[in-house]
Design a protein around this motif. Structure first.
Motif, mmCIF file in Angstrom:
data_model
loop_
_atom_site.group_PDB
_atom_site.id
_atom_site.type_symbol
_atom_site.label_atom_id
_atom_site.label_comp_id
_atom_site.label_asym_id
_atom_site.label_seq_id
_atom_site.Cartn_x
_atom_site.Cartn_y
_atom_site.Cartn_z
ATOM 1 N N LEU A 27 52.422 38.709 36.096
ATOM 2 C CA LEU A 27 51.172 37.984 35.856
ATOM 3 C C LEU A 27 51.245 37.184 34.559
ATOM 4 C CD1 LEU A 27 48.434 40.576 36.918
ATOM 5 C CD2 LEU A 27 49.376 38.669 38.245
ATOM 6 N N VAL A 32 48.722 34.109 35.135
ATOM 7 C CA VAL A 32 47.498 34.522 35.832
ATOM 8 C C VAL A 32 46.728 35.465 34.915
ATOM 9 C CG1 VAL A 32 46.542 35.773 37.800
ATOM 10 C CG2 VAL A 32 48.510 34.288 38.123
ATOM 11 N N GLN A 33 45.531 35.036 34.524
ATOM 12 C CA GLN A 33 44.698 35.868 33.656
ATOM 13 C C GLN A 33 43.511 36.466 34.402
ATOM 14 O OE1 GLN A 33 43.716 33.510 30.243
ATOM 15 N NE2 GLN A 33 45.826 33.460 29.538
ATOM 16 N N ASP A 34 43.053 35.776 35.431
ATOM 17 C CA ASP A 34 41.918 36.245 36.222
ATOM 18 C C ASP A 34 42.402 37.286 37.226
ATOM 19 O OD1 ASP A 34 39.714 36.655 37.829
ATOM 20 O OD2 ASP A 34 39.569 34.586 38.520
ATOM 21 N N ARG A 35 42.048 38.536 36.988
ATOM 22 C CA ARG A 35 42.505 39.614 37.868
ATOM 23 C C ARG A 35 41.832 39.570 39.238
ATOM 24 N NH1 ARG A 35 46.572 42.718 35.257
ATOM 25 N NH2 ARG A 35 46.751 41.600 33.306
ATOM 26 N N ASP A 37 41.872 36.715 40.927
ATOM 27 C CA ASP A 37 42.608 35.649 41.601
ATOM 28 C C ASP A 37 43.336 36.247 42.810
ATOM 29 O OD1 ASP A 37 44.674 33.806 42.356
ATOM 30 O OD2 ASP A 37 44.565 32.899 40.377
ATOM 31 N N LEU A 39 45.948 35.540 44.104
ATOM 32 C CA LEU A 39 47.382 35.604 43.844
ATOM 33 C C LEU A 39 47.791 36.984 43.327
ATOM 34 C CD1 LEU A 39 49.973 33.966 43.884
ATOM 35 C CD2 LEU A 39 49.393 33.111 41.609
ATOM 36 N N THR A 40 46.881 37.687 42.661
ATOM 37 C CA THR A 40 47.232 39.006 42.117
ATOM 38 C C THR A 40 47.595 39.988 43.221
ATOM 39 O OG1 THR A 40 44.926 39.761 42.035
ATOM 40 C CG2 THR A 40 45.808 38.724 40.040
#
Length: 76
Positions: A27, A32-35, A37, A39-40
């Motif tokens: 991450l 990727v900072q928005d948990r 998202d 994509l996580t």
């Protein structure tokens, strides 16, 4: 996300720590900072999949996950 997917997993504490380390690094690497998202979840599932192949090094798991998901910007 990874923790949610591993809740009912038969994996031991060492394996969970290894996968968590790889997940967090992935991450960070792709930014990727928005948990929340979507994509996580994709990354978490790929990390688990690769971890089940017997690969033990969290850095290698991270790199392989990013490469397989084609998320690399060429800076790995």
């Amino acid at each position: 996300m990874l923790q949610q997917l591993l809740q009912n997993s038969p994996l031991g504490p060492e394996e969970i720590t290894r996968l968590s380390t790889a997940y967090k690094q992935a991450l960070r690497t792709i930014g990727v900072q928005d948990r929340n998202d979507p994509l996580t979840e994709l990354i978490a599932r790929k990390i688990i999949e690769i971890g089940q192949t017997g690969l033990k090094d969290p850095v290698k798991i991270c790199v392989r996950a990013i490469e397989e998901l084609r998320l690399s910007n060429g800076q790995l």
